[in-house]
Design a protein around this motif. Sequence first.
Motif, PDB file in Angstrom:
ATOM      1  N   ALA A   1      66.395  83.907 -24.044  1.00 39.47           N
ATOM      2  CA  ALA A   1      67.135  83.695 -23.104  1.00 39.47           C
ATOM      3  C   ALA A   1      67.679  85.057 -22.739  1.00 39.47           C
ATOM      4  N   PRO A   2      67.785  85.865 -23.406  1.00 37.77           N
ATOM      5  CA  PRO A   2      68.416  87.298 -23.122  1.00 37.77           C
ATOM      6  C   PRO A   2      67.377  88.289 -22.245  1.00 37.77           C
ATOM      7  N   ALA A   3      66.106  88.154 -22.501  1.00 38.10           N
ATOM      8  CA  ALA A   3      65.060  88.623 -21.901  1.00 38.10           C
ATOM      9  C   ALA A   3      64.689  88.149 -20.662  1.00 38.10           C
ATOM     10  N   VAL A   4      64.493  86.703 -20.710  1.00 38.73           N
ATOM     11  CA  VAL A   4      63.795  86.465 -19.482  1.00 38.73           C
ATOM     12  C   VAL A   4      64.583  85.164 -19.028  1.00 38.73           C
ATOM     13  N   GLY A   5      65.963  85.030 -19.336  1.00 43.29           N
ATOM     14  CA  GLY A   5      66.859  83.924 -18.686  1.00 43.29           C
ATOM     15  C   GLY A   5      66.485  82.630 -19.394  1.00 43.29           C
ATOM     16  N   GLY A   6      67.252  81.370 -18.661  1.00 39.24           N
ATOM     17  CA  GLY A   6      66.988  80.052 -19.433  1.00 39.24           C
ATOM     18  C   GLY A   6      66.127  79.374 -18.602  1.00 39.24           C
ATOM     19  N   ALA A   7      66.015  79.618 -17.239  1.00 40.51           N
ATOM     20  CA  ALA A   7      65.221  78.745 -16.330  1.00 40.51           C
ATOM     21  C   ALA A   7      63.590  78.801 -16.642  1.00 40.51           C
ATOM     22  N   TRP A   8      63.171  79.605 -17.332  1.00 37.39           N
ATOM     23  CA  TRP A   8      61.503  79.728 -17.387  1.00 37.39           C
ATOM     24  C   TRP A   8      61.069  78.286 -17.927  1.00 37.39           C
ATOM     25  N   LEU A   9      61.818  77.883 -19.112  1.00 40.80           N
ATOM     26  CA  LEU A   9      61.175  76.639 -19.547  1.00 40.80           C
ATOM     27  C   LEU A   9      61.302  75.255 -18.468  1.00 40.80           C
ATOM     28  N   PHE A  10      62.062  75.214 -17.497  1.00 38.53           N
ATOM     29  CA  PHE A  10      62.098  74.396 -16.352  1.00 38.53           C
ATOM     30  C   PHE A  10      60.914  74.664 -15.490  1.00 38.53           C
ATOM     31  N   VAL A  11      60.448  75.859 -15.278  1.00 45.74           N
ATOM     32  CA  VAL A  11      59.486  76.056 -14.484  1.00 45.74           C
ATOM     33  C   VAL A  11      58.180  75.734 -15.264  1.00 45.74           C
ATOM     34  N   LEU A  12      58.069  75.928 -16.539  1.00 48.17           N
ATOM     35  CA  LEU A  12      57.029  75.431 -17.281  1.00 48.17           C
ATOM     36  C   LEU A  12      56.742  73.927 -17.196  1.00 48.17           C
ATOM     37  N   VAL A  13      57.933  73.302 -17.719  1.00 44.24           N
ATOM     38  CA  VAL A  13      57.898  71.868 -17.358  1.00 44.24           C
ATOM     39  C   VAL A  13      57.365  71.188 -16.150  1.00 44.24           C
ATOM     40  N   LYS A  14      57.902  71.892 -15.016  1.00 40.04           N
ATOM     41  CA  LYS A  14      57.295  71.493 -13.607  1.00 40.04           C
ATOM     42  C   LYS A  14      56.089  71.563 -13.465  1.00 40.04           C
ATOM     43  N   LEU A  15      55.621  72.670 -14.017  1.00 41.69           N
ATOM     44  CA  LEU A  15      53.950  72.902 -13.767  1.00 41.69           C
ATOM     45  C   LEU A  15      53.150  72.263 -14.661  1.00 41.69           C
ATOM     46  N   VAL A  16      53.638  71.996 -15.903  1.00 42.74           N
ATOM     47  CA  VAL A  16      52.889  70.983 -16.756  1.00 42.74           C
ATOM     48  C   VAL A  16      52.803  69.446 -16.080  1.00 42.74           C
ATOM     49  N   VAL A  17      54.139  69.124 -15.806  1.00 42.58           N
ATOM     50  CA  VAL A  17      54.178  67.656 -15.312  1.00 42.58           C
ATOM     51  C   VAL A  17      53.342  67.523 -14.023  1.00 42.58           C
ATOM     52  N   ALA A  18      53.500  68.445 -13.159  1.00 46.45           N
ATOM     53  CA  ALA A  18      52.742  68.259 -11.802  1.00 46.45           C
ATOM     54  C   ALA A  18      51.105  68.188 -12.157  1.00 46.45           C
ATOM     55  N   ALA A  19      50.658  69.161 -13.122  1.00 48.87           N
ATOM     56  CA  ALA A  19      49.375  69.200 -13.272  1.00 48.87           C
ATOM     57  C   ALA A  19      48.889  67.837 -13.797  1.00 48.87           C
ATOM     58  N   VAL A  20      49.639  67.310 -14.817  1.00 50.26           N
ATOM     59  CA  VAL A  20      49.278  66.143 -15.573  1.00 50.26           C
ATOM     60  C   VAL A  20      49.261  64.851 -14.563  1.00 50.26           C
ATOM     61  N   VAL A  21      50.100  64.878 -13.816  1.00 47.80           N
ATOM     62  CA  VAL A  21      50.300  63.874 -12.719  1.00 47.80           C
ATOM     63  C   VAL A  21      49.010  63.912 -11.823  1.00 47.80           C
ATOM     64  N   VAL A  22      48.784  65.136 -11.079  1.00 45.29           N
ATOM     65  CA  VAL A  22      47.586  65.464 -10.642  1.00 45.29           C
ATOM     66  C   VAL A  22      46.328  64.905 -11.145  1.00 45.29           C
ATOM     67  N   ALA A  23      46.058  65.438 -12.416  1.00 44.49           N
ATOM     68  CA  ALA A  23      44.878  64.877 -13.126  1.00 44.49           C
ATOM     69  C   ALA A  23      44.836  63.315 -13.251  1.00 44.49           C
ATOM     70  N   ALA A  24      46.042  62.787 -13.337  1.00 45.16           N
ATOM     71  CA  ALA A  24      45.926  61.333 -13.813  1.00 45.16           C
ATOM     72  C   ALA A  24      45.812  60.495 -12.588  1.00 45.16           C
ATOM     73  N   LEU A  25      45.960  61.147 -11.389  1.00 46.19           N
ATOM     74  CA  LEU A  25      45.688  60.609 -10.118  1.00 46.19           C
ATOM     75  C   LEU A  25      44.108  60.630  -9.574  1.00 46.19           C
ATOM     76  N   THR A  26      43.301  61.460 -10.048  1.00 51.67           N
ATOM     77  CA  THR A  26      42.205  61.758 -10.053  1.00 51.67           C
ATOM     78  C   THR A  26      41.358  60.647  -9.651  1.00 51.67           C
TER      79      THR A  26
END
Length: 269
Positions: free
Chosen positions: A208-233
């Motif tokens: 957190a002191p180096a990159v803040g706390g919201a980086w994890l939210f960005v990662l979760v959003k990207l992973v979830v979006a990718a999984v959902v798109v793949a699931a809809l293939t």
Amino acid sequence: MAVLPEGFALPPLPYLTVLVVGLVAVGTLLRRRRPLVTDATIRAFVPWMVLGSALHVLYVLGALPSVVRPFAGTPAVYLSVAVVAGAAWLAAAATDAGTARRLRRVGLLFLLPAVAAVLAVGAGAGTLRLGYALGILVGTGVAAAGTWLLLRRLSPAVTVTGRLGILAVGAHALDGVSTAVGVDLLGFGERTPLSRLVIEFGASLPTAPAVGGAWLFVLVKLVVAAVVVAALTETVREEPTTGRLLLGFVAAVGLGPGAHNVLLFTVAA
């Protein structure tokens, strides 16, 4: 634990009645006429998705006339735009050709004045900060491109989703990156309880002191979006209409909040 976002409230009964009647009427007509659902049609709804964001920002800024203000709250703004966009789709589909093009143009006709009004409020208050919007868009482009390329490598079949798959990933990248900028750089809070928990957990990590706390939210959003798109293939391949509509919904869930963040952070003090 609360589930609904802060500020979530139904509009007064007369406004709610108008919205429900409008939704039922438009939904019934769409079901009867069944306009063709193509990739271009779904992409033509992008200006409408952003329109809802712009209207809600004007609502937050107190810049809407009192008579229409209840139509732009949460969740009323989603219903309001759905009614108007659905009616525009019906009107565009009644023509011989060019449904997507007409739908997109009408959406832009509504969107541009709304965005101009948001920027005018910021300029008038001396709080206009276009640099943050530019930074968010650049960061979104990098995050979306990287996620899509990795997703294609891990699941080559995802290419069947085409531009709609890219749109869905990009929309959630925008939501994630804009939220991170708002929380870590501008001091805004997150209104959705579950998202707030993810951000708070990220803030508790040693990084957190180096990159803040919201980086994890960005990662979760990207992973979830990718999984959902793949699931809809498979759905896109076997049932194109259903798959396209679902991808459009996934994109809207990310693009709406993301565009709202960009506009709000550009003009809010």
